[in-house]
Design an enzyme around this catalytic site. Structure first.
Site, PDB file in Angstrom:
ATOM      1  N   ASN A   1      19.052  28.771   8.430  1.00 23.69           N
ATOM      2  CA  ASN A   1      18.164  28.769   7.496  1.00 23.69           C
ATOM      3  C   ASN A   1      16.642  28.914   7.836  1.00 23.69           C
ATOM      4  O   ASN A   1      16.293  28.644   9.172  1.00 23.69           O
ATOM      5  CB  ASN A   1      18.289  27.253   6.971  1.00 23.69           C
ATOM      6  CG  ASN A   1      17.298  27.028   5.631  1.00 23.69           C
ATOM      7  OD1 ASN A   1      17.221  28.142   4.761  1.00 23.69           O
ATOM      8  ND2 ASN A   1      16.636  25.942   5.517  1.00 23.69           N
TER       9      ASN A   1
ATOM     10  N   ASP B   1      21.597  16.919   7.490  1.00 25.21           N
ATOM     11  CA  ASP B   1      20.273  16.344   7.358  1.00 25.21           C
ATOM     12  C   ASP B   1      19.170  17.741   7.137  1.00 25.21           C
ATOM     13  O   ASP B   1      19.065  18.432   7.891  1.00 25.21           O
ATOM     14  CB  ASP B   1      19.825  15.936   8.998  1.00 25.21           C
ATOM     15  CG  ASP B   1      20.629  14.613   9.308  1.00 25.21           C
ATOM     16  OD1 ASP B   1      20.897  13.835   8.299  1.00 25.21           O
ATOM     17  OD2 ASP B   1      20.838  14.609  10.446  1.00 25.21           O
ATOM     18  N   LEU B   2      18.871  17.487   5.863  1.00 27.75           N
ATOM     19  CA  LEU B   2      17.868  18.644   5.087  1.00 27.75           C
ATOM     20  C   LEU B   2      17.067  18.965   6.340  1.00 27.75           C
ATOM     21  O   LEU B   2      16.184  18.266   6.289  1.00 27.75           O
ATOM     22  CB  LEU B   2      17.600  18.103   3.832  1.00 27.75           C
ATOM     23  CG  LEU B   2      16.762  19.384   3.117  1.00 27.75           C
ATOM     24  CD1 LEU B   2      17.852  20.734   2.911  1.00 27.75           C
ATOM     25  CD2 LEU B   2      16.408  18.726   1.831  1.00 27.75           C
ATOM     26  N   ASP B   3      16.789  20.204   6.554  1.00 28.37           N
ATOM     27  CA  ASP B   3      15.749  20.842   7.057  1.00 28.37           C
ATOM     28  C   ASP B   3      15.465  20.257   8.430  1.00 28.37           C
ATOM     29  O   ASP B   3      14.362  20.404   9.070  1.00 28.37           O
ATOM     30  CB  ASP B   3      14.387  20.776   6.096  1.00 28.37           C
ATOM     31  CG  ASP B   3      14.532  21.955   5.070  1.00 28.37           C
ATOM     32  OD1 ASP B   3      15.390  23.018   5.158  1.00 28.37           O
ATOM     33  OD2 ASP B   3      14.047  21.518   4.284  1.00 28.37           O
ATOM     34  N   GLU B   4      16.608  19.646   9.168  1.00 27.38           N
ATOM     35  CA  GLU B   4      16.382  18.867  10.427  1.00 27.38           C
ATOM     36  C   GLU B   4      17.302  19.397  11.344  1.00 27.38           C
ATOM     37  O   GLU B   4      17.412  18.701  12.396  1.00 27.38           O
ATOM     38  CB  GLU B   4      16.367  17.249  10.177  1.00 27.38           C
ATOM     39  CG  GLU B   4      15.167  16.833   9.278  1.00 27.38           C
ATOM     40  CD  GLU B   4      15.333  15.331   9.154  1.00 27.38           C
ATOM     41  OE1 GLU B   4      16.198  14.757  10.079  1.00 27.38           O
ATOM     42  OE2 GLU B   4      14.703  14.776   8.405  1.00 27.38           O
TER      43      GLU B   4
END
Length: 285
Positions: A191, A227-230
Protein backbone atom coordinates in the site's frame (compact mmCIF):
# COMPACT_ATOMS: atom_id res chain seq x y z
CA UNK A 1 29.15 -13.54 -20.74
CA UNK A 2 27.53 -15.32 -23.67
CA UNK A 3 25.50 -18.40 -22.76
CA UNK A 4 25.36 -17.51 -19.08
CA UNK A 5 22.30 -16.86 -16.94
CA UNK A 6 21.78 -15.23 -13.58
CA UNK A 7 19.94 -16.58 -10.56
CA UNK A 8 19.04 -15.06 -7.21
CA UNK A 9 19.44 -16.95 -3.96
CA UNK A 10 17.70 -15.67 -0.82
CA UNK A 11 18.23 -17.05 2.67
CA UNK A 12 16.90 -16.16 6.11
CA UNK A 13 17.87 -17.84 9.35
CA UNK A 14 18.57 -17.36 13.04
CA UNK A 15 21.77 -15.36 13.29
CA UNK A 16 24.87 -17.46 13.89
CA UNK A 17 28.58 -17.38 13.14
CA UNK A 18 29.60 -18.60 9.69
CA UNK A 19 26.28 -18.50 7.82
CA UNK A 20 27.52 -16.16 5.10
CA UNK A 21 30.70 -18.19 4.77
CA UNK A 22 28.66 -21.39 4.34
CA UNK A 23 26.48 -19.88 1.62
CA UNK A 24 29.34 -18.31 -0.31
CA UNK A 25 31.56 -21.37 0.02
CA UNK A 26 28.79 -23.52 -1.44
CA UNK A 27 28.47 -21.23 -4.46
CA UNK A 28 32.25 -21.06 -4.93
CA UNK A 29 32.64 -24.84 -4.66
CA UNK A 30 30.16 -25.25 -7.52
CA UNK A 31 32.02 -22.71 -9.67
CA UNK A 32 29.23 -20.13 -9.50
CA UNK A 33 30.34 -16.52 -9.81
CA UNK A 34 28.63 -14.09 -7.40
CA UNK A 35 28.10 -10.74 -9.15
CA UNK A 36 26.09 -8.98 -6.42
CA UNK A 37 25.44 -9.84 -2.79
CA UNK A 38 24.02 -8.30 0.38
CA UNK A 39 23.77 -9.58 3.93
CA UNK A 40 22.49 -8.22 7.22
CA UNK A 41 22.27 -9.38 10.82
CA UNK A 42 19.17 -7.90 12.46
CA UNK A 43 19.93 -7.46 16.16
CA UNK A 44 16.25 -6.77 16.87
CA UNK A 45 14.84 -10.02 15.48
CA UNK A 46 18.02 -12.09 15.79
CA UNK A 47 17.75 -13.06 12.10
CA UNK A 48 20.41 -13.12 9.40
CA UNK A 49 19.56 -12.41 5.76
CA UNK A 50 21.47 -13.06 2.53
CA UNK A 51 20.61 -11.96 -1.03
CA UNK A 52 23.00 -13.10 -3.73
CA UNK A 53 22.88 -12.94 -7.53
CA UNK A 54 25.21 -15.36 -9.24
CA UNK A 55 25.95 -16.36 -12.82
CA UNK A 56 25.40 -19.88 -14.09
CA UNK A 57 26.16 -21.74 -17.28
CA UNK A 58 23.40 -22.56 -19.72
CA UNK A 59 23.42 -26.15 -18.41
CA UNK A 60 22.64 -25.08 -14.83
CA UNK A 61 20.51 -27.72 -13.09
CA UNK A 62 18.25 -25.98 -10.55
CA UNK A 63 16.98 -29.29 -9.13
CA UNK A 64 20.50 -30.55 -8.52
CA UNK A 65 21.40 -27.19 -6.94
CA UNK A 66 18.35 -27.44 -4.69
CA UNK A 67 19.16 -30.94 -3.50
CA UNK A 68 22.73 -30.00 -2.66
CA UNK A 69 21.96 -26.65 -1.09
CA UNK A 70 19.12 -28.23 0.87
CA UNK A 71 21.75 -30.06 2.92
CA UNK A 72 23.43 -26.75 3.79
CA UNK A 73 20.04 -25.22 4.59
CA UNK A 74 19.14 -28.09 6.91
CA UNK A 75 22.49 -27.91 8.68
CA UNK A 76 22.34 -24.10 9.13
CA UNK A 77 18.55 -23.81 9.66
CA UNK A 78 18.05 -21.68 6.53
CA UNK A 79 14.78 -20.78 4.89
CA UNK A 80 15.71 -20.20 1.26
CA UNK A 81 14.53 -19.87 -2.32
CA UNK A 82 16.12 -19.69 -5.75
CA UNK A 83 14.82 -17.94 -8.86
CA UNK A 84 16.08 -16.75 -12.25
CA UNK A 85 17.18 -13.12 -11.99
CA UNK A 86 14.97 -12.21 -14.93
CA UNK A 87 11.82 -13.67 -13.41
CA UNK A 88 8.87 -11.23 -13.39
CA UNK A 89 6.21 -12.04 -10.76
CA UNK A 90 2.60 -11.31 -11.67
CA UNK A 91 0.93 -8.39 -9.90
CA UNK A 92 -2.68 -7.23 -9.63
CA UNK A 93 -3.11 -3.47 -9.17
CA UNK A 94 -6.10 -1.98 -7.34
CA UNK A 95 -6.96 1.69 -7.83
CA UNK A 96 -9.79 4.15 -7.29
CA UNK A 97 -10.30 7.57 -8.88
CA UNK A 98 -6.83 9.04 -8.31
CA UNK A 99 -4.65 7.52 -11.02
CA UNK A 100 -1.21 9.06 -10.58
CA UNK A 101 0.30 5.94 -8.97
CA UNK A 102 -1.43 3.59 -11.41
CA UNK A 103 -0.25 5.63 -14.40
CA UNK A 104 3.35 5.57 -13.16
CA UNK A 105 3.29 1.81 -12.56
CA UNK A 106 1.91 1.21 -16.04
CA UNK A 107 4.61 3.37 -17.63
CA UNK A 108 7.34 1.45 -15.79
CA UNK A 109 5.67 -1.84 -16.70
CA UNK A 110 5.56 -0.91 -20.39
CA UNK A 111 9.23 0.14 -20.35
CA UNK A 112 10.26 -3.01 -18.41
CA UNK A 113 11.46 -1.06 -15.38
CA UNK A 114 8.99 -2.38 -12.80
CA UNK A 115 10.43 -5.84 -12.22
CA UNK A 116 6.92 -7.33 -12.38
CA UNK A 117 4.19 -8.05 -14.93
CA UNK A 118 0.87 -6.30 -14.35
CA UNK A 119 -1.75 -8.94 -15.15
CA UNK A 120 -4.84 -7.01 -14.12
CA UNK A 121 -6.29 -3.76 -12.84
CA UNK A 122 -9.33 -3.68 -10.57
CA UNK A 123 -11.19 -0.65 -9.29
CA UNK A 124 -14.30 0.33 -7.40
CA UNK A 125 -14.81 3.00 -10.10
CA UNK A 126 -14.83 2.93 -13.90
CA UNK A 127 -12.31 5.78 -14.17
CA UNK A 128 -9.28 3.49 -14.53
CA UNK A 129 -10.72 1.39 -17.35
CA UNK A 130 -9.15 3.54 -20.08
CA UNK A 131 -5.71 2.95 -18.60
CA UNK A 132 -6.26 -0.80 -18.86
CA UNK A 133 -7.60 -0.54 -22.40
CA UNK A 134 -4.65 1.60 -23.51
CA UNK A 135 -2.17 -0.95 -22.15
CA UNK A 136 -4.24 -3.99 -23.21
CA UNK A 137 -4.51 -5.23 -19.63
CA UNK A 138 -7.53 -6.91 -18.06
CA UNK A 139 -9.82 -4.54 -16.15
CA UNK A 140 -12.42 -5.50 -13.56
CA UNK A 141 -14.91 -3.05 -12.10
CA UNK A 142 -15.76 -4.19 -8.58
CA UNK A 143 -18.10 -1.71 -6.87
CA UNK A 144 -17.85 -1.60 -3.08
CA UNK A 145 -20.35 -0.45 -0.49
CA UNK A 146 -20.70 -1.17 3.20
CA UNK A 147 -23.38 -3.73 2.42
CA UNK A 148 -21.56 -5.43 -0.48
CA UNK A 149 -17.98 -5.39 0.84
CA UNK A 150 -17.83 -9.15 1.64
CA UNK A 151 -19.04 -10.02 -1.87
CA UNK A 152 -16.62 -7.51 -3.42
CA UNK A 153 -13.70 -9.06 -1.56
CA UNK A 154 -14.77 -12.51 -2.73
CA UNK A 155 -14.60 -11.12 -6.28
CA UNK A 156 -11.07 -9.89 -5.54
CA UNK A 157 -10.07 -13.32 -4.29
CA UNK A 158 -11.46 -14.89 -7.46
CA UNK A 159 -9.61 -12.33 -9.58
CA UNK A 160 -6.32 -13.05 -7.82
CA UNK A 161 -6.80 -16.75 -8.57
CA UNK A 162 -7.82 -16.19 -12.21
CA UNK A 163 -4.85 -13.95 -12.96
CA UNK A 164 -2.40 -16.06 -10.90
CA UNK A 165 -1.29 -12.80 -9.27
CA UNK A 166 1.58 -13.38 -6.87
CA UNK A 167 1.14 -10.07 -5.09
CA UNK A 168 -1.26 -7.12 -4.96
CA UNK A 169 -0.58 -3.39 -5.08
CA UNK A 170 -2.97 -0.79 -3.70
CA UNK A 171 -2.25 2.19 -5.96
CA UNK A 172 -4.30 4.71 -3.98
CA UNK A 173 -7.13 2.20 -3.66
CA UNK A 174 -9.45 4.07 -1.36
CA UNK A 175 -11.02 1.05 0.34
CA UNK A 176 -9.97 -0.55 3.61
CA UNK A 177 -9.45 -4.30 3.23
CA UNK A 178 -11.03 -6.57 5.81
CA UNK A 179 -8.87 -8.16 8.48
CA UNK A 180 -9.44 -11.58 6.92
CA UNK A 181 -8.23 -10.45 3.49
CA UNK A 182 -5.26 -8.64 5.04
CA UNK A 183 -4.22 -11.86 6.73
CA UNK A 184 -4.63 -13.84 3.51
CA UNK A 185 -2.40 -11.37 1.65
CA UNK A 186 0.19 -11.00 4.41
CA UNK A 187 3.61 -10.22 2.96
CA UNK A 188 2.28 -9.89 -0.58
CA UNK A 189 0.13 -6.76 -0.58
CA UNK A 190 1.72 -3.30 -0.82
CA UNK A 191 0.00 0.00 0.00
CA UNK A 192 1.00 3.66 -0.43
CA UNK A 193 -0.11 6.63 1.66
CA UNK A 194 0.97 10.18 2.27
CA UNK A 195 3.29 10.50 5.24
CA UNK A 196 1.15 13.17 6.84
CA UNK A 197 -0.57 10.26 8.58
CA UNK A 198 -1.56 9.97 11.34
CA UNK A 199 -1.68 13.74 11.90
CA UNK A 200 -3.88 14.61 8.93
CA UNK A 201 -6.45 11.88 8.35
CA UNK A 202 -9.47 11.97 6.10
CA UNK A 203 -10.18 14.29 3.17
CA UNK A 204 -7.75 16.90 1.82
CA UNK A 205 -4.72 15.93 3.94
CA UNK A 206 -2.37 18.28 2.10
CA UNK A 207 -4.72 21.19 2.71
CA UNK A 208 -4.74 20.25 6.40
CA UNK A 209 -0.95 20.10 6.35
CA UNK A 210 -0.76 23.53 4.69
CA UNK A 211 -3.04 25.00 7.35
CA UNK A 212 -0.62 23.75 10.02
CA UNK A 213 2.44 25.05 8.20
CA UNK A 214 4.23 21.73 7.78
CA UNK A 215 7.86 21.83 6.65
CA UNK A 216 8.08 18.24 5.36
CA UNK A 217 5.82 16.16 3.14
CA UNK A 218 6.37 12.64 1.91
CA UNK A 219 5.00 9.17 1.29
CA UNK A 220 5.30 5.67 2.75
CA UNK A 221 4.95 2.31 1.03
CA UNK A 222 4.34 -0.63 3.33
CA UNK A 223 2.96 -4.14 3.51
CA UNK A 224 -0.73 -4.28 4.36
CA UNK A 225 -1.74 -5.68 7.73
CA UNK A 226 -4.92 -5.64 9.78
CA UNK A 227 -3.50 -2.62 11.61
CA UNK A 228 -4.47 0.17 9.22
CA UNK A 229 -1.45 1.93 7.65
CA UNK A 230 0.90 0.38 10.22
CA UNK A 231 2.40 -2.54 8.31
CA UNK A 232 6.15 -3.10 7.82
CA UNK A 233 7.61 -0.18 5.85
CA UNK A 234 9.35 -0.90 2.54
CA UNK A 235 10.16 2.58 1.22
CA UNK A 236 9.77 6.22 2.25
CA UNK A 237 10.66 9.63 0.92
CA UNK A 238 10.28 13.16 2.28
CA UNK A 239 11.02 16.60 0.89
CA UNK A 240 11.23 20.01 2.52
CA UNK A 241 8.59 22.65 1.84
CA UNK A 242 8.14 26.17 3.12
CA UNK A 243 5.55 28.93 3.44
CA UNK A 244 5.54 29.59 -0.32
CA UNK A 245 3.98 26.21 -1.17
CA UNK A 246 0.25 26.50 -1.78
CA UNK A 247 -2.10 23.61 -0.95
CA UNK A 248 -2.32 22.76 -4.65
CA UNK A 249 1.48 22.72 -4.91
CA UNK A 250 1.66 20.38 -1.91
CA UNK A 251 -0.85 18.06 -3.59
CA UNK A 252 1.21 18.07 -6.80
CA UNK A 253 4.46 17.36 -4.98
CA UNK A 254 2.82 14.74 -2.79
CA UNK A 255 1.44 12.79 -5.72
CA UNK A 256 4.82 12.76 -7.44
CA UNK A 257 6.44 11.39 -4.27
CA UNK A 258 3.69 8.78 -3.79
CA UNK A 259 4.22 7.46 -7.33
CA UNK A 260 8.02 7.24 -6.93
CA UNK A 261 7.91 5.57 -3.54
CA UNK A 262 5.29 3.01 -4.54
CA UNK A 263 7.22 2.08 -7.70
CA UNK A 264 10.41 1.67 -5.67
CA UNK A 265 8.65 -0.62 -3.20
CA UNK A 266 7.03 -2.70 -5.95
CA UNK A 267 10.35 -3.17 -7.76
CA UNK A 268 12.17 -4.12 -4.56
CA UNK A 269 9.49 -6.68 -3.69
CA UNK A 270 9.37 -8.03 -7.26
CA UNK A 271 13.14 -8.55 -7.30
CA UNK A 272 13.05 -10.35 -3.95
CA UNK A 273 15.08 -7.64 -2.24
CA UNK A 274 12.67 -7.28 0.71
CA UNK A 275 12.83 -9.54 3.75
CA UNK A 276 10.25 -9.38 6.52
CA UNK A 277 11.83 -9.21 9.95
CA UNK A 278 9.07 -9.01 12.53
CA UNK A 279 7.38 -5.62 12.28
CA UNK A 280 10.27 -4.31 10.19
CA UNK A 281 11.77 -5.01 6.78
CA UNK A 282 15.28 -5.50 5.51
CA UNK A 283 15.55 -4.02 2.00
CA UNK A 284 18.64 -4.60 -0.13
CA UNK A 285 18.54 -1.79 -2.71
Amino acid sequence: MSGHQSHILRTASPDAVGILASVMAFLADRGLSVVESHDFADSVSGRFFVWARFETSDVFDAEDFGRAFGEVALRRDLAWNLRPAGYRPKVLVLASKMDHCLNDLLFRHRSDRLGADIVGIASNHEDARWHADRHEIRFDHIPVSKETKPQAEDQLRKLIDETSAEFVVLARYMQVLSNDLCRELEGRCINIHHSALPSFKGARPYHQAHARGVKLIGATAHYVTADLDEGPIIAQEAVSVDHRATPDRLVEMGRDIEARVLARAVKAHAEGRVFLSGARTVVFD
